[in-house]
Structures are given as structure tokens and as C-alpha cells.
Design a protein around this motif. Sequence first.
Motif, PDB file in Angstrom:
ATOM      1  N   GLU A  59      71.985 -13.862 -55.927  1.00  0.00           N
ATOM      2  CA  GLU A  59      72.804 -13.203 -54.909  1.00  0.00           C
ATOM      3  C   GLU A  59      72.543 -13.844 -53.553  1.00  0.00           C
ATOM      4  O   GLU A  59      71.388 -13.958 -53.125  1.00  0.00           O
ATOM      5  CB  GLU A  59      72.502 -11.697 -54.826  1.00  0.00           C
ATOM      6  N   ASN A 122      78.410 -11.317 -51.096  1.00  0.00           N
ATOM      7  CA  ASN A 122      78.827 -10.006 -50.580  1.00  0.00           C
ATOM      8  C   ASN A 122      80.087 -10.126 -49.725  1.00  0.00           C
ATOM      9  O   ASN A 122      80.182 -11.007 -48.875  1.00  0.00           O
ATOM     10  CB  ASN A 122      77.712  -9.380 -49.742  1.00  0.00           C
ATOM     11  N   GLU A 153      80.694  -9.373 -54.498  1.00  0.00           N
ATOM     12  CA  GLU A 153      80.187  -8.000 -54.495  1.00  0.00           C
ATOM     13  C   GLU A 153      80.861  -7.242 -53.370  1.00  0.00           C
ATOM     14  O   GLU A 153      80.636  -7.529 -52.200  1.00  0.00           O
ATOM     15  CB  GLU A 153      78.666  -7.996 -54.309  1.00  0.00           C
ATOM     16  N   ASP A 183      79.395  -2.966 -55.265  1.00  0.00           N
ATOM     17  CA  ASP A 183      78.007  -2.948 -54.787  1.00  0.00           C
ATOM     18  C   ASP A 183      77.545  -1.518 -54.504  1.00  0.00           C
ATOM     19  O   ASP A 183      78.371  -0.643 -54.242  1.00  0.00           O
ATOM     20  CB  ASP A 183      77.914  -3.775 -53.499  1.00  0.00           C
ATOM     21  N   LYS A 204      77.021  -2.698 -59.713  1.00  0.00           N
ATOM     22  CA  LYS A 204      75.649  -2.873 -59.247  1.00  0.00           C
ATOM     23  C   LYS A 204      75.106  -1.494 -58.918  1.00  0.00           C
ATOM     24  O   LYS A 204      75.517  -0.866 -57.934  1.00  0.00           O
ATOM     25  CB  LYS A 204      75.600  -3.819 -58.047  1.00  0.00           C
ATOM     26  N   GLU A 240      69.812  -2.715 -59.166  1.00  0.00           N
ATOM     27  CA  GLU A 240      69.326  -3.287 -57.912  1.00  0.00           C
ATOM     28  C   GLU A 240      67.957  -2.722 -57.527  1.00  0.00           C
ATOM     29  O   GLU A 240      67.677  -1.546 -57.753  1.00  0.00           O
ATOM     30  CB  GLU A 240      70.254  -2.910 -56.752  1.00  0.00           C
TER      31      GLU A 240
HETATM   32 MG    MG Z   1      75.120  -7.105 -52.787  1.00  0.00          MG
END
Ligand code: MG
Length: 293
Positions: A59, A122, A153, A183, A204, A240
Motif C-alpha cells: 500500500e 489511496n 482504496e 477503505d 479493507k 488492517e
Molecule cells: Mg488505505
Amino acid sequence: HAKRTGKGRYEVFRPEMQEAFEKTVNLATELRRALERDEFVVYYQPICTLADGKLVGLEALVRWRHPTRGMVTPMEFIPAAEDTEMIIPIGHRVLRQACRSAFEWNQQRTPAGLPELTVHVNVSTRQLRGDVAKSVADVLRETGLAASRLVLEITESHQALDLTQVCHQLQRLKDLGVGLAIDDFGTGFSSLLALRQFPIDTIKMDKSFVDDLDEHSDRSDLARAIVQLGRTVRRDVIAEGIESDRQRRALLDCGCRLGQGYLFGKPLDHVATTALVSETRFTAGLHRHAGAH
Ligand code: MG
Ligand code: C2E
Ligand code: MG
Ligand code: MG
């Protein structure tokens, strides 16, 4: 100056308003200068299989290497970047850097017999107001990264969002062949509604649910329920913020396959990530026993 506020009332432009306005302008100027001076750097955090700690993805997480304030975290400048629209060029820079690096890393991995990695970037809902699909298509063409090796994300910005616009942009991204993840699932808009309305393929699970797995509390049922939900609706689940082996095992027990967190590795700079991705025997976050594996 006086401003009409409706029903014949007038509001005087107060000094506080001037101050707030100047603050925003200054921030915009500061962020633009930082972009020109190339002060935004991308760190990468491993995404691993929970069973054997194999690297499957990274990520991309932005940081601002400020000349006097040191390393500034995204929490400290992303909201301001959203307010000033600077998130659009900053986001583009991060995306290009991450895709370029992922392409190079996969070129090192393939000859060594290692599977290709997927890079996660992201994107806040604020960025979806611009033509993000065009920007993503341009970056993929420019860097040579296959669309299937990129996951975006989607993260809720602190501003109100236009659902129709978000859905439209997400569908265009989906049509390009990139993966879409929701996310911080379980918090804010990142909930069941998003799962129903957006064309996403990965959930996530927010760190707060993973945290619950550490104590003997009935709240740990929620983490299990989210993993089961993912299985029912056929979406991958990435947990996460895994910090302990106990959390890793609990997630594995309820059928979660992928995760990220300090247990596997903290976000690393480009140089350290390059070393990590070419390690043929990299397994993270596991108690290694002699002779095992
Ligand atoms: Mg993220
Ligand atoms: P996120 O996308 O949910 O990223 C995960 C955050 O949790 C990262 O914080 C990561 O360093 C941290 N983290 C990962 N594992 C652990 C763990 O085991 N324990 C703890 N305590 N923390 C862990 P970071 O890098 O500070 O980023 C914060 C948020 O800023 C991100 O949350 C994301 O929403 C946003 N962000 C970061 N980079 C970008 C970007 O390029 N664009 C946009 N729009 N937002 C970004
Ligand atoms: Mg987030
Ligand atoms: Mg998160």
C-alpha cells in the motif's frame, strides 16, 4: 463588505472570516510549493497472506518531507489538501510514483520466479470530483503497469460527497480494469451502503475491529462477521492494522486470508521497499521455527 444571508438579513464580513480565508490561501500556497520542490514521498507497507506471511501487495502511503517540520503524516495535511483541491495534483503524483515503482519491482520479481505484486493507492472521494479515471488511464499508459496490478482504496474525505458522481467515477475506473477497495470498512460511509452501491471487489476491514480481537470481548464477533460478510458477497477481505500474532491467528481462524500491519512490517521508503520486494524468501510476521517451511 456585507453579504446577503437571505430574508433581508445582512452579515458583515468579520475579521475571523478574513483570517480563515488567509489560512486556506497560505496552505494552498505551501502545498503547491511542496509539490514544486518534490517534497511528497511515498512509503510502502506490505500486504501479506496471513497463513505464511508471503508478500502479495504494497500500500502506497504519502508523507510530506518538510524542510523544517520533518516528516509530516498524511493526517496532518490530507484534509487541508482536500479543502484546497491540492489533493488532485498530489494524488496524481503519488499514483504515478507508485505505479512506476510497482512496474519496476515486478520486473525484478518475475525473472526470480516471484509472483507479481499489486500496488494499492489511496483515493479520497474528493478526488473523484475530478476526472480521476482519465488520470489513472494516463498513468497506466505512461508507466506500463497492467491495470490488474493496481487497486484504488476509496477513502471517505471529510467533505460531503455526491453519491451519483462517486458511483459514476468508480464505474469508469472499474471499466479500466483496476481493482477497487473500500477503505476503513465498518466506519463512516465505508459500510454496507457502500458495498451495495459501489462496484468494489475488496473490503479493507478497519483496524478498530482487528484491535477487538486481542481481548476476550464479545466485540471480536464483529471482526468475524465482517470476514463472513466478505465471503457471502464474494469480496476479498484485507484486515488492517494487525499488530500481534494472536490477531493474525484469530483472523486466520475465521477465514480471513490477507492482512497488513506492523506485525508484517511498517511502511518503508522506496529504497527499503526495493530490497524487500526482491527477497526470494521473504515471509513476515511469523514465528519462525528451525526446519519449518
Ligand atoms: Mg488505505
Ligand atoms: P489508511 O489508508 O487506512 O492506511 C493505514 C494507516 O494505518 C497508515 O497510516 C498506516 O501506516 C497505519 N498502520 C498500518 N498498520 C498499522 C499497525 O499495525 N498499527 C498502527 N497503529 N497503524 C498502522 P498513515 O500512513 O499515517 O496514513 C493515514 C491515512 O492517510 C491513510 O489511512 C489514508 O486514509 C490517508 N492517506 C495516506 N496516503 C494517502 C494518499 O496518497 N492519498 C489519500 N487521499 N489519502 C492518503
Ligand atoms: Mg483511510
Ligand atoms: Mg484504514
